[in-house]
Design an enzyme around this catalytic site. Structure first.
Site, PDB file in Angstrom:
ATOM      1  N   SER A   1     -34.421 -15.217  -1.239  1.00  0.00           N
ATOM      2  CA  SER A   1     -34.264 -13.997  -0.788  1.00  0.00           C
ATOM      3  C   SER A   1     -34.215 -12.761  -1.460  1.00  0.00           C
ATOM      4  O   SER A   1     -34.406 -11.623  -1.138  1.00  0.00           O
ATOM      5  CB  SER A   1     -32.976 -14.075   0.295  1.00  0.00           C
ATOM      6  OG  SER A   1     -32.011 -14.395  -0.409  1.00  0.00           O
TER       7      SER A   1
ATOM      8  N   GLY B   1     -33.640 -18.404   1.844  1.00  0.00           N
ATOM      9  CA  GLY B   1     -33.095 -19.281   2.149  1.00  0.00           C
ATOM     10  C   GLY B   1     -33.463 -20.404   1.163  1.00  0.00           C
ATOM     11  O   GLY B   1     -33.303 -21.541   1.117  1.00  0.00           O
TER      12      GLY B   1
ATOM     13  N   ASN C   1     -29.887 -20.558  -4.641  1.00  0.00           N
ATOM     14  CA  ASN C   1     -29.268 -21.229  -3.448  1.00  0.00           C
ATOM     15  C   ASN C   1     -28.770 -22.601  -3.700  1.00  0.00           C
ATOM     16  O   ASN C   1     -27.545 -23.087  -3.328  1.00  0.00           O
ATOM     17  CB  ASN C   1     -30.370 -21.272  -2.302  1.00  0.00           C
ATOM     18  CG  ASN C   1     -30.419 -19.826  -1.620  1.00  0.00           C
ATOM     19  OD1 ASN C   1     -29.574 -19.251  -1.683  1.00  0.00           O
ATOM     20  ND2 ASN C   1     -31.562 -19.555  -1.386  1.00  0.00           N
TER      21      ASN C   1
ATOM     22  N   ASP D   1     -22.593  -8.775   2.011  1.00  0.00           N
ATOM     23  CA  ASP D   1     -22.506 -10.104   1.595  1.00  0.00           C
ATOM     24  C   ASP D   1     -21.942 -10.332   0.188  1.00  0.00           C
ATOM     25  O   ASP D   1     -21.857 -11.276  -0.209  1.00  0.00           O
ATOM     26  CB  ASP D   1     -23.740 -10.884   2.157  1.00  0.00           C
ATOM     27  CG  ASP D   1     -25.146 -10.497   1.350  1.00  0.00           C
ATOM     28  OD1 ASP D   1     -25.020  -9.741   0.337  1.00  0.00           O
ATOM     29  OD2 ASP D   1     -26.090 -10.794   1.962  1.00  0.00           O
TER      30      ASP D   1
ATOM     31  N   HIS E   1     -26.861  -9.895  -2.004  1.00  0.00           N
ATOM     32  CA  HIS E   1     -28.072  -9.338  -1.943  1.00  0.00           C
ATOM     33  C   HIS E   1     -28.053  -7.859  -2.535  1.00  0.00           C
ATOM     34  O   HIS E   1     -27.125  -7.141  -1.936  1.00  0.00           O
ATOM     35  CB  HIS E   1     -28.787  -9.576  -0.824  1.00  0.00           C
ATOM     36  CG  HIS E   1     -29.092 -10.877  -0.392  1.00  0.00           C
ATOM     37  ND1 HIS E   1     -28.274 -11.545   0.510  1.00  0.00           N
ATOM     38  CD2 HIS E   1     -30.038 -11.850  -0.427  1.00  0.00           C
ATOM     39  CE1 HIS E   1     -28.752 -12.931   0.834  1.00  0.00           C
ATOM     40  NE2 HIS E   1     -29.920 -12.939   0.096  1.00  0.00           N
TER      41      HIS E   1
END
Length: 228
Positions: free
Chosen positions: A55, A92, A120, A203, A206
């Protein structure tokens, strides 16, 4: 600017070949003297710069042109460098997912391959041995499909949520892989951005458009010498 931002469907069916076929020229009439015409100049084929990541590369939460890959594309366009930029980021994505799809992405060879994966894995606390094996598998596939490609590895770091030892080993993994494979390394993709609330979305992971501008400068400093 030639900038491709690929959807998941496009990623799985990537076919970048374009065929240009013009009409067949008519023969001159017998009574006419043949005319000699200089052949039209063939435009130079652009090289391919491909960003392959999760992402962060895809530009989650921002417009494609605001993400660091889009900003790099705009920079390349402004300098009239002979590259098209392909954004193959997928939100993701893990290293396992990247390993499974990289073959589809490389339908045609690339000249520069920027590998941004592993974040991730680290946030999920996946075994570092698996992350290492998957990154190596991606690198091996790139070298098999595009033997002449320059591979740039984007280093990542994670907070110590999974333990200090895990975080340190995760950080060291990128240098180890870069050294083993003689890759160009971006030591930390999010240098100056990670952990700064003002440069990240709600979040905390990002980057905002301002954060992406800093990431783009970090990436460009490493990429620029390779884009000849």
């Amino acid at each position: 600017m030639k900038f491709l931002n690929l959807s998941l469907a496009a990623l799985l069916g990537l076919a970048l070949t374009a065929c240009n076929t013009g009409p067949t020229a008519e023969k001159p009439a017998a009574a006419e003297a043949p005319t000699t015409t200089a052949p039209a100049a063939t435009p130079a084929t652009k090289k391919r710069l491909l960003f392959f990541g999760n992402s962060l590369t895809a530009g989650y939460g921002v417009e494609p042109e605001q993400a660091f890959a889009g900003l790099i594309g705009a920079k390349i366009d402004s300098l009239k460098l002979p590259y098209e930029v392909i954004n193959a980021g997928l939100s993701g994505e893990t290293t396992a997912g990247g390993r499974s799809r990289v073959g589809w992405i490389l339908k045609q060879p690339v000249d520069v391959f920027v590998l941004e994966l592993g974040g991730n894995d680290g946030l999920r606390g996946l075994p570092l041995s698996a992350t290492r094996d998957n990154l190596q598998g991606i690198i091996d596939t790139v070298r098999r499909r595009s033997p002449g490609a320059q591979i740039v590895l984007a280093g990542m770091q994670i907070p110590p949520n999974m333990g200090q030892d895990y975080a340190q080993d995760f950080k060291a993994l990128y240098q180890e892989i870069a050294t083993k494979n003689h890759l160009v390394l971006i030591p930390f993709l999010l240098q100056g951005v990670g952990g700064d609330r003002s440069l990240n979305q709600a979040d905390g992971i990002h980057p905002t458009p301002a954060g992406h501008r800093i990431v783009a400068r970090t990436v460009w400093a490493v990429l620029q010498p390779l884009l000849k």
